[in-house]
Write an enzyme that holds these catalytic residues in place. Structure first.
Site, PDB file in Angstrom:
ATOM      1  N   GLY A 204      -1.805   6.894  -2.258  1.00 14.64           N
ATOM      2  CA  GLY A 204      -3.049   6.658  -1.535  1.00 14.64           C
ATOM      3  C   GLY A 204      -3.838   5.483  -2.062  1.00 14.64           C
ATOM      4  O   GLY A 204      -5.077   5.512  -2.073  1.00 14.64           O
TER       5      GLY A 204
ATOM      6  N   HIS B 176       0.862  -1.181   0.000  1.00 16.81           N
ATOM      7  CA  HIS B 176       0.000   0.000   0.000  1.00 16.81           C
ATOM      8  C   HIS B 176       0.896   1.228   0.000  1.00 16.81           C
ATOM      9  O   HIS B 176       1.657   1.448   0.943  1.00 16.81           O
ATOM     10  CB  HIS B 176      -0.932   0.014   1.213  1.00 16.81           C
ATOM     11  CG  HIS B 176      -1.884   1.164   1.207  1.00 16.81           C
ATOM     12  ND1 HIS B 176      -3.167   1.078   0.690  1.00 16.81           N
ATOM     13  CD2 HIS B 176      -1.748   2.440   1.647  1.00 16.81           C
ATOM     14  CE1 HIS B 176      -3.766   2.241   0.811  1.00 16.81           C
ATOM     15  NE2 HIS B 176      -2.928   3.089   1.391  1.00 16.81           N
ATOM     16  N   CYS B 177       0.801   2.006  -1.053  1.00 21.54           N
ATOM     17  CA  CYS B 177       1.680   3.164  -1.219  1.00 21.54           C
ATOM     18  C   CYS B 177       1.003   4.402  -0.637  1.00 21.54           C
ATOM     19  O   CYS B 177      -0.045   4.832  -1.146  1.00 21.54           O
ATOM     20  CB  CYS B 177       2.017   3.390  -2.691  1.00 21.54           C
ATOM     21  SG  CYS B 177       3.127   4.786  -2.976  1.00 21.54           S
ATOM     22  N   PRO B 178       1.571   5.004   0.401  1.00 16.79           N
ATOM     23  CA  PRO B 178       0.945   6.211   0.960  1.00 16.79           C
ATOM     24  C   PRO B 178       1.067   7.423   0.054  1.00 16.79           C
ATOM     25  O   PRO B 178       0.304   8.380   0.204  1.00 16.79           O
ATOM     26  CB  PRO B 178       1.710   6.411   2.281  1.00 16.79           C
ATOM     27  CG  PRO B 178       3.039   5.776   2.053  1.00 16.79           C
ATOM     28  CD  PRO B 178       2.796   4.611   1.141  1.00 16.79           C
TER      29      PRO B 178
END
Length: 423
Positions: free
Chosen positions: A208, A203-205
């Site tokens: 998003g 999950h790439c912050p």
């Protein structure tokens, strides 16, 4: 035609994940989609700064001096940031109109490969031979973890099961308690988006969104073009400082102080290039070995055999040359709303079994001083002789509570008998 029907909603309106939907369910983002704005600012800032320098150099009066920034650099920068058309070397049969910001948006706004949820656990014969076999086998296996089905207490599901994949390899998949399904191979449950995602990478912050089967190629193009953008701005800023040495007596240090914006861009892009460039190198390695970030950190395929390894050309071709698989969810499809649970009237064992005979809505209203019932008391408590109950409870002294037999406050007193009546 698009009006909601009674008892029906679109799937994205009742989706149990943490996603955010826009444009009527056509765009799907993660719960932290606000970071997309920050990433856009971080990408656009060096481009805007470089374009500003190019515009100022166009009005520079000293035409005798050589300028590194001017109209060619301005045009190239605009094309790079806004409409850079490149030929994808891995898909030579077509030319993709690629943009750094477009790759960011394509990564963040599409279904990454969400696996549809089940409404109930797999039952006996529900296209799940492992579950059916586990249901027949009631022998406790110490080395096996079992999942108990609330809908059917007699059905036990194995926590994991073995599945054959391409190449004759057998991999172990796990049962997801949230989605009520056995995850497909290479899928994992994202705790942030609350979804099981096919070929889950991470999950790439910064975008998003989860990175999975359906947006990994766009994510890789996003970080690779961002790396090229940082290097492009870094080199042009250095060339601009070097070109100004003549007006500062040949001193590079004075030229740097005379071009503060170029100096800021050099520092900014140098730091950014290490970050996105490191990601690009790392994902190039993962792509060439057919791994995901999750698999690399959990299974350590560099120390054991990778069941998905097919060689570097085939691994890279799998990312860029294969067709985009369709989404497994029709988020705009109409679905029936689940029926509300039937009201429960309590019963004699309600308090003993700690069953709440008042619904949550009624409980909230009672706490706030509002009542659904016309008499102000739930139906199950209506018809009781409250005056008699208070009289009976008042007749019991506190000091004699241990010796006196306290009457049941919920017992309806019997009618008085007249003389001569037989019990």
């Amino acid at each position: 035609m698009g009006e909601p029907e009674p008892g029906r909603r679109r799937l994205y309106q009742v989706w149990k994940g943490s996603n955010k939907f826009l444009c009527g369910g056509r765009l799907i983002f993660g719960p932290d989609a606000g970071s997309l704005f920050l990433s856009t600012v971080l990408i656009a800032s060096p481009l805007v700064g470089l374009c500003f320098q190019c515009v100022t150099k166009l009005n520079y009066s000293g035409s005798s001096e050589k300028q590194a920034l001017g109209m060619p650099a301005l045009v190239a920068t605009i094309l790079l940031g806004l409409a850079l058309s490149i030929a994808n070397p891995f898909t030579a049969h077509r030319v993709a109109s690629a943009q750094d910001l477009a790759f960011l948006f394509l990564t963040s706004s599409r279904d990454p490969g969400i696996v549809p949820r089940n409404a109930r656990p797999p039952e006996r014969g529900d296209d799940d031979p492992a579950a059916a076999a586990a249901a027949e086998d009631d022998v406790a296996t110490p080395s096996t973890e079992w999942v108990m089905s609330a809908a059917n207490p007699h059905l036990r599901l194995p926590r994991t099961r073995d599945v054959a994949v391409a190449g004759g390899h057998v991999v172990r998949v796990k049962y997801c308690d949230t989605c009520l399904l056995y995850r497909p191979p290479r899928a994992s449950h994202c705790s942030i988006c609350n979804n099981c995602v096919q070929k889950f990478d991470h999950h790439c912050p910064w975008v998003g969104q989860c990175i999975g089967l359906r947006n990994y190629r766009f994510f890789f193009l996003f970080i690779s073009t961002s790396t090229f953008l940082c290097l492009y701005v870094f080199v042009l800023s250095w060339l601009n400082i070097a070109a100004q040495r003549g007006s500062h007596g040949g001193s590079l240090l004075r030229s740097m102080t005379g071009e503060p914006l170029s100096l800021v861009l050099i520092v900014y892009t140098f730091v950014s290039a290490w970050f996105v460039g490191g990601l690009t190198v790392f994902h190039t390695y993962l792509m060439s070995t057919n791994q995901t970030t999750y698999e690399n950190f959990r299974y350590r395929y560099d120390k054991k055999e990778n069941p998905y390894e097919r060689g570097v050309p085939a691994n890279i071709s799998e990312v860029f040359c294969t067709g985009m698989p369709p989404s497994m969810n029709r988020f705009r499809a109409w679905v029936e709303l689940p029926e509300p649970p039937e009201a429960f009237d309590g019963g004699p064992l309600a308090s003993r079994n700690k069953i709440d005979i008042i619904g949550p809505d009624e409980k909230a209203d009672l706490e706030m001083g509002r009542h659904h019932h016309p008499g102000g008391v739930p139906a199950i408590l209506q018809g009781l002789h409250y005056a008699e109950m208070e009289k009976n409870s008042a007749s019991v002294h506190v000091k004699d509570r241990q010796s006196a037999e306290a009457p049941d406050p919920f017992m309806i007193p019997e009618a008085p008998r007249h003389d001569g009546e037989v019990e």
